[in-house]
Structures are given as structure tokens and as C-alpha cells.
Design a protein around this motif. Sequence first.
Motif, PDB file in Angstrom:
ATOM      1  N   ILE A 133       0.855  -1.193   0.000  1.00  0.00           N
ATOM      2  CA  ILE A 133       0.000   0.000   0.000  1.00  0.00           C
ATOM      3  C   ILE A 133       0.895   1.248   0.000  1.00  0.00           C
ATOM      4  CG2 ILE A 133      -1.740   1.287   1.324  1.00  0.00           C
ATOM      5  CD1 ILE A 133      -2.709  -1.453   2.381  1.00  0.00           C
ATOM      6  N   GLY A 134       0.611   2.152  -0.911  1.00  0.00           N
ATOM      7  CA  GLY A 134       1.477   3.310  -1.088  1.00  0.00           C
ATOM      8  C   GLY A 134       1.338   4.366  -0.013  1.00  0.00           C
ATOM      9  N   ALA A 135       0.107   4.607   0.432  1.00  0.00           N
ATOM     10  CA  ALA A 135      -0.097   5.646   1.439  1.00  0.00           C
ATOM     11  C   ALA A 135      -1.357   5.360   2.235  1.00  0.00           C
ATOM     12  CB  ALA A 135      -0.207   7.012   0.780  1.00  0.00           C
ATOM     13  N   LEU A 136      -1.362   5.868   3.449  1.00  0.00           N
ATOM     14  CA  LEU A 136      -2.482   5.635   4.351  1.00  0.00           C
ATOM     15  C   LEU A 136      -3.014   6.987   4.827  1.00  0.00           C
ATOM     16  CD1 LEU A 136      -4.120   3.826   6.277  1.00  0.00           C
ATOM     17  CD2 LEU A 136      -2.106   3.668   7.733  1.00  0.00           C
ATOM     18  N   CYS A 172      -3.904   2.862  -2.285  1.00  0.00           N
ATOM     19  CA  CYS A 172      -3.886   3.644  -1.042  1.00  0.00           C
ATOM     20  C   CYS A 172      -4.929   3.056  -0.091  1.00  0.00           C
ATOM     21  CB  CYS A 172      -4.293   5.087  -1.285  1.00  0.00           C
ATOM     22  SG  CYS A 172      -3.172   5.987  -2.296  1.00  0.00           S
ATOM     23  N   ALA A 173      -4.776   3.383   1.178  1.00  0.00           N
ATOM     24  CA  ALA A 173      -5.780   2.938   2.150  1.00  0.00           C
ATOM     25  C   ALA A 173      -6.294   4.132   2.921  1.00  0.00           C
ATOM     26  CB  ALA A 173      -5.174   1.921   3.101  1.00  0.00           C
ATOM     27  N   CYS A 174      -7.542   4.065   3.369  1.00  0.00           N
ATOM     28  CA  CYS A 174      -8.028   5.099   4.285  1.00  0.00           C
ATOM     29  C   CYS A 174      -8.835   4.442   5.399  1.00  0.00           C
ATOM     30  CB  CYS A 174      -8.826   6.183   3.566  1.00  0.00           C
ATOM     31  SG  CYS A 174     -10.134   5.593   2.539  1.00  0.00           S
ATOM     32  N   VAL A 175      -8.650   4.978   6.585  1.00  0.00           N
ATOM     33  CA  VAL A 175      -9.285   4.414   7.779  1.00  0.00           C
ATOM     34  C   VAL A 175      -9.858   5.565   8.595  1.00  0.00           C
ATOM     35  CG1 VAL A 175      -8.942   2.877   9.763  1.00  0.00           C
ATOM     36  CG2 VAL A 175      -7.376   2.740   7.847  1.00  0.00           C
ATOM     37  N   TYR A 218       2.046   7.677   6.091  1.00  0.00           N
ATOM     38  CA  TYR A 218       0.756   8.012   6.699  1.00  0.00           C
ATOM     39  C   TYR A 218       0.491   9.514   6.753  1.00  0.00           C
ATOM     40  CZ  TYR A 218      -1.912   9.058  11.020  1.00  0.00           C
ATOM     41  OH  TYR A 218      -2.762   9.576  11.954  1.00  0.00           O
ATOM     42  N   LEU A 219      -0.742   9.895   6.460  1.00  0.00           N
ATOM     43  CA  LEU A 219      -1.173  11.286   6.665  1.00  0.00           C
ATOM     44  C   LEU A 219      -2.389  11.268   7.591  1.00  0.00           C
ATOM     45  CD1 LEU A 219      -1.145  12.924   3.103  1.00  0.00           C
ATOM     46  CD2 LEU A 219       0.335  13.528   5.018  1.00  0.00           C
ATOM     47  N   GLY A 220      -2.363  12.049   8.647  1.00  0.00           N
ATOM     48  CA  GLY A 220      -3.483  12.121   9.593  1.00  0.00           C
ATOM     49  C   GLY A 220      -4.520  13.108   9.087  1.00  0.00           C
ATOM     50  N   SER A 269     -16.909  13.666   8.799  1.00  0.00           N
ATOM     51  CA  SER A 269     -16.755  13.490   7.352  1.00  0.00           C
ATOM     52  C   SER A 269     -15.444  12.801   7.000  1.00  0.00           C
ATOM     53  CB  SER A 269     -16.812  14.846   6.643  1.00  0.00           C
ATOM     54  OG  SER A 269     -15.634  15.570   6.904  1.00  0.00           O
ATOM     55  N   THR A 270     -14.688  12.374   8.001  1.00  0.00           N
ATOM     56  CA  THR A 270     -13.345  11.844   7.758  1.00  0.00           C
ATOM     57  C   THR A 270     -13.325  10.653   6.801  1.00  0.00           C
ATOM     58  OG1 THR A 270     -12.786  12.600   9.962  1.00  0.00           O
ATOM     59  CG2 THR A 270     -11.205  11.158   8.915  1.00  0.00           C
ATOM     60  N   ALA A 271     -14.338   9.785   6.886  1.00  0.00           N
ATOM     61  CA  ALA A 271     -14.360   8.623   5.989  1.00  0.00           C
ATOM     62  C   ALA A 271     -14.396   9.103   4.536  1.00  0.00           C
ATOM     63  CB  ALA A 271     -15.568   7.737   6.291  1.00  0.00           C
ATOM     64  N   ALA A 272     -15.256  10.075   4.255  1.00  0.00           N
ATOM     65  CA  ALA A 272     -15.367  10.602   2.892  1.00  0.00           C
ATOM     66  C   ALA A 272     -14.107  11.371   2.507  1.00  0.00           C
ATOM     67  CB  ALA A 272     -16.584  11.499   2.781  1.00  0.00           C
ATOM     68  N   GLU A 273     -13.563  12.112   3.461  1.00  0.00           N
ATOM     69  CA  GLU A 273     -12.341  12.878   3.198  1.00  0.00           C
ATOM     70  C   GLU A 273     -11.208  11.923   2.798  1.00  0.00           C
ATOM     71  OE1 GLU A 273     -11.249  15.350   6.513  1.00  0.00           O
ATOM     72  OE2 GLU A 273      -9.440  16.097   5.536  1.00  0.00           O
ATOM     73  N   GLY A 274     -11.082  10.835   3.544  1.00  0.00           N
ATOM     74  CA  GLY A 274     -10.066   9.827   3.245  1.00  0.00           C
ATOM     75  C   GLY A 274     -10.277   9.225   1.869  1.00  0.00           C
ATOM     76  N   LEU A 275     -11.544   8.908   1.551  1.00  0.00           N
ATOM     77  CA  LEU A 275     -11.857   8.309   0.238  1.00  0.00           C
ATOM     78  C   LEU A 275     -11.534   9.277  -0.900  1.00  0.00           C
ATOM     79  CD1 LEU A 275     -15.241   6.481   0.992  1.00  0.00           C
ATOM     80  CD2 LEU A 275     -13.136   5.403   0.180  1.00  0.00           C
ATOM     81  N   VAL A 276     -11.856  10.566  -0.676  1.00  0.00           N
ATOM     82  CA  VAL A 276     -11.578  11.577  -1.710  1.00  0.00           C
ATOM     83  C   VAL A 276     -10.081  11.643  -1.978  1.00  0.00           C
ATOM     84  CG1 VAL A 276     -11.556  14.076  -2.143  1.00  0.00           C
ATOM     85  CG2 VAL A 276     -13.642  12.992  -1.297  1.00  0.00           C
ATOM     86  N   ILE A 277      -9.290  11.726  -0.903  1.00  0.00           N
ATOM     87  CA  ILE A 277      -7.834  11.860  -1.073  1.00  0.00           C
ATOM     88  C   ILE A 277      -7.248  10.584  -1.687  1.00  0.00           C
ATOM     89  CG2 ILE A 277      -5.639  12.276   0.116  1.00  0.00           C
ATOM     90  CD1 ILE A 277      -7.254  13.898   2.181  1.00  0.00           C
ATOM     91  N   ALA A 278      -7.694   9.430  -1.161  1.00  0.00           N
ATOM     92  CA  ALA A 278      -7.164   8.154  -1.680  1.00  0.00           C
ATOM     93  C   ALA A 278      -7.496   7.994  -3.160  1.00  0.00           C
ATOM     94  CB  ALA A 278      -7.731   6.992  -0.878  1.00  0.00           C
ATOM     95  N   THR A 279      -8.707   8.404  -3.543  1.00  0.00           N
ATOM     96  CA  THR A 279      -9.108   8.309  -4.955  1.00  0.00           C
ATOM     97  C   THR A 279      -8.228   9.195  -5.829  1.00  0.00           C
ATOM     98  OG1 THR A 279     -11.367   7.914  -4.269  1.00  0.00           O
ATOM     99  CG2 THR A 279     -11.063   8.630  -6.539  1.00  0.00           C
ATOM    100  N   LEU A 280      -8.014  10.430  -5.366  1.00  0.00           N
ATOM    101  CA  LEU A 280      -7.235  11.361  -6.188  1.00  0.00           C
ATOM    102  C   LEU A 280      -5.775  10.925  -6.284  1.00  0.00           C
ATOM    103  CD1 LEU A 280      -8.810  14.749  -5.034  1.00  0.00           C
ATOM    104  CD2 LEU A 280      -9.256  13.470  -7.145  1.00  0.00           C
TER     105      LEU A 280
END
Lengths: 345, 149
Positions: A74-77, A129-132, A100-102, A108-119
Motif C-alpha cells: 500500500i502506497g499511502a495511508l 492507497c488505504a483510508c481508515v 501516513y497522513l493524519g 466526514s473523515t471517511a469521505a475525506e479519506g476516500l476523496v484523497i485516496a481516490t485522487l
Amino acid sequence: MQRGILYPSRKVFVQSSASVVGGHEMKGPLASCFDIHDDKDEFGADTWEKSESEMQRLALNCAISKLGIKDTDIGALFAGDLLNQCAGSNFGLLEFDIPYLGLYGACSTAAEGLVIATLVSGSGYMDRCACVSSSHNCAAERQFRYPIEYGGQRTPTSQWTVTGSGAFIIGKDDIICEGDNQSGAVEISDVMIGRTLDYGITDANNMGAAMAPAAADTLRRYFYESGREPESFGLIVTGDLGFEGSKILRELMKTEGYPIYANHVDCGLLIYNREEQDKHAGGSGCGCSAVTVASYIIDLLRCGKVQDALFVGTGALMSPTSTNQGGSIPGIGHLVHFISHKRDV
Amino acid sequence: MNLSKQTYKKYAEATAEKTPCLKNCIKAFLIGGFICTLAQGFFNLYKYLGIEEETVKSLVPVTLIFIAVLLTGLDIFDDIAKHAGAGTLVPITGFANAVASPAIDTKAEGFILGVGAKIFTIAGSVILYGILSGAIYGVIYYIVKLIMG
């Protein structure tokens, strides 16, 4: 400059998702969808904060093992939670060897993580990428409101912070979990970053009302720019508007000319039997949308029951300090557009 | 959206589900009344046991505090208070719970920076303004007594 709908440069898929929840969530209607649970909400830890960290560790571990990959694949979390300094993510994800980026986006963090991971995955920088994200009722309650055992009376508009953590692995290939021949791939075709909106709500017990305008703003911008009607989507999923916020959002969308009565659902209303479980206006917290989308919504898309879903992760950017100083609660809503590749239902 | 902050706030407040005041008041009256009756029961019991009235006046609140703290520790108090509202808050039981609950919460942060520093997070206001209003009342009482002779 592109400020509206953002399309990844290449196709991006939800390769795997996992959900971890506590006891109250297991008594709710989505119980059978979740991967891991602990009825006592403890997850083997001696403090609630450590329990939250453990939930994040379990969620990511579960998502990784479903794919049969290693953490170094996984490239980034991108991860976040509701605790001060994002302690849940910082400590919970220590054992993974992933840059890792906090994040902090309140609920809204789940969506924020998905947006960043998608981009990031979609840009070509990283293949995967992973988001948690997570929230723990007891840890959040004592940080934002009152001690857990304090005998207070909650208002009908108040929401119940979900104990749960959801993890997603996003990547460029449409890998389907091993041994799963029935499922289809789920693509994230586009995303939209929400705008912070403050409509002057000061009542920390009515977060739904604080977030509804932000969710309406994001949806309105999305429908306007995409030129699509709300009915053309299988589902419009909001994060944790609860009973109050959902009511307001539907009204606001109607006045904007985009009625969503037919296909709108809210994770805060899906996760509990609101009346039976005495959850007032429904569920809330980072975990609310994270576990609902990572399990129930993704399952619906994988099996093709829903062809595409708009997910607006809503967040009430509430700070107890600002609220005590008379400040209001700004809201935000980030949008993720999922498409199911399963056609033959 | 063409909506002013004031309009939206008014709309959100108007549409919000209202607290069932009458139902809450009745529940508070009944449970609060029960707690007071229980306290009177202890008062009679202690007197029946031959304890001096002055001592009984201290013993009754101590008993109620003990029960409230015990129920807080057993994770039962908040379930009662959820229905009772002011019924458990107004008697000394509410104060006891307000002190015990942060103590339980902050135990993991240590006895000095956790329990010691945060035990009065909620009860601190009651203590401060209770003492302050007591002092003001004392001064007024003193002045009135001077004037009235």
C-alpha cells in the motif's frame, strides 16, 4: 481551475473494505454486514482511547487480509478520528509500514479519506492507497460532552456517536476478493470536495441541523455540474445527518429543485433501530458512515442491487472550546461517487 | 443557497423535535419524590435506631451520596437519570454523580493530573457558586440583622 467534480486520471476501484463495530451497532439492523465486533466495546484495551486505536488496527488489518496483500503493497495511508491530535489513528496504525497522513474532518473523515485516496491513486502516484476512520462512543462522549457515567438527559435532537472503524483499500485494479465469484468491482468514478458552511447553529445537541446545509450545498453543486437528476442515482447516502438533518436536507434539496425523497438514505438512520435502541436522532461520528459504507453500501454495490451511489460524508466541525465561547458549528460534506460494475442481477 | 443564517436557525429550531416537557416533569417529580421519600425513610430509621437528630441530619445525605456513587460505579445511575432528569439531578444524588463520574473517567490519566485535576469538572461550578452565594447571603443576613436590631 477545477473546483467542482474531480475525475481521477485513471480508473480507481474499491479493492477491499472492512468494518469493526461495538455492541450497540451489533444490536442494529446492519449487524450481519459487519466484519468484526466486540459487544463490550473494549477490544481488549484498558482505556477507551486504546480501544479506538485497536478498532482502527483491526479494520485495516481485516481489509488487507481480505485482499491477501502485505502492508508494504500500500502506497499511502490516510486516516483520522475524533480524538484530540487524532490519537486513535496515530497509535492504532503504528504497526503498519505505510506512509501516513493524519486527517481531521470530524464525522466526514471517511469521505475525506476516500476523496484523497481516490485522487492519489487516480493520479498515478500510487497504485494503491488505504483510508481508515473511526469513532468510539465512550472516548468521544468524554472528550466532547460529559463523563460517560454522568447522569444527564439527552435532547431528542441529539445523536449517538457510533463505536466503529471502517477501512477501505483503493487502487487502480479491479481486484475482487479471493473466492468471491458473485461480486462485481466497485469503481469510484469521481469525487467532490465540500465547502465549509456555517449557518449559525450553536446547539451541540443538534449536529444534523449544523451539517444539513453543507450536504445540500455539495449535492446541489454536484447535480448542477453533472447535469444529472437525483433520481438517476441508485442511492444518495449521507453520513450522519440523523433524523433532524435528513429532514432538513430533503426540504433544502426540494427548494433547490433537486428533490431526493425517493432515494436518500442516511447512515445515522440505517445503523440503529432508532426508537427501539433509544438513539434519539440516530447515529453520528466518523465511524458511522465509515462502517455503514464499508459494509452495507459497498455490499449493495458489489452485488449489483444498487448500480451507483453518491456518498456525502457529512461533518460537524464542532469544537467544545468555540461552542463555550459562543461560536457556532460549521458543517462540511465531501462527495464520493461509487459505480457498480456488476450488471447481471 | 439563498437562505440567511437567521432564517435557517429559526427554521432548524422550529423543525427540531421538541423535548417532551410534561412527560419529563412528571417523571422527574415521581423519581425525585421517591428519592426524597427514601431519604425520609432513612431519617426515620436512624432516629428509630436511637441516633441523635443532629447526627441523623448528616447521616441521611451521606447515605444518599453513597447510594448515588455506588450506582454510578455500577453503570446504573445514568440509566435512571436518563428518565429522571431533574429528579436525580436536584437532590444530593446529582451532585454525587457529578463528582464520581469524572473521577471514574479520568482514573486512567493518573491520580494527580487525572482524578485530582478533573474530579470537579462539572461539580466545580456548583461548589464555587454555592459558596459564593452562601457568602453573599451571609453578608445580607448580617446587614439585615444589624438594621432590624
